[in-house]
Write a protein that holds these residues in place. Sequence first.
Motif: not given
Length: 69
Positions: A56, A59, A62-63
């Motif tokens: 989580r 991600r 990464d965003a």
Amino acid sequence: MTKFEVHAPAPADPETGLASLLGDCARMAPHWAAPDRVLPRPVPLSLIHGVTVPPRSARLLDAMSDYGD
């Protein structure tokens, strides 16, 4: 019972101004002398282990944009 020694009284008015703050800093500076130069030592790669990142969080990172918007 511990006897506390006070070397300088606390100011009665905390809004005394910048000059008072600078004076307080100048009086305290000798108590917090820093070394002339501190060189960081590299950490051996063998000591860096066991680091896990939850999917989580990965991600989420990464965003995110690299340099902001």
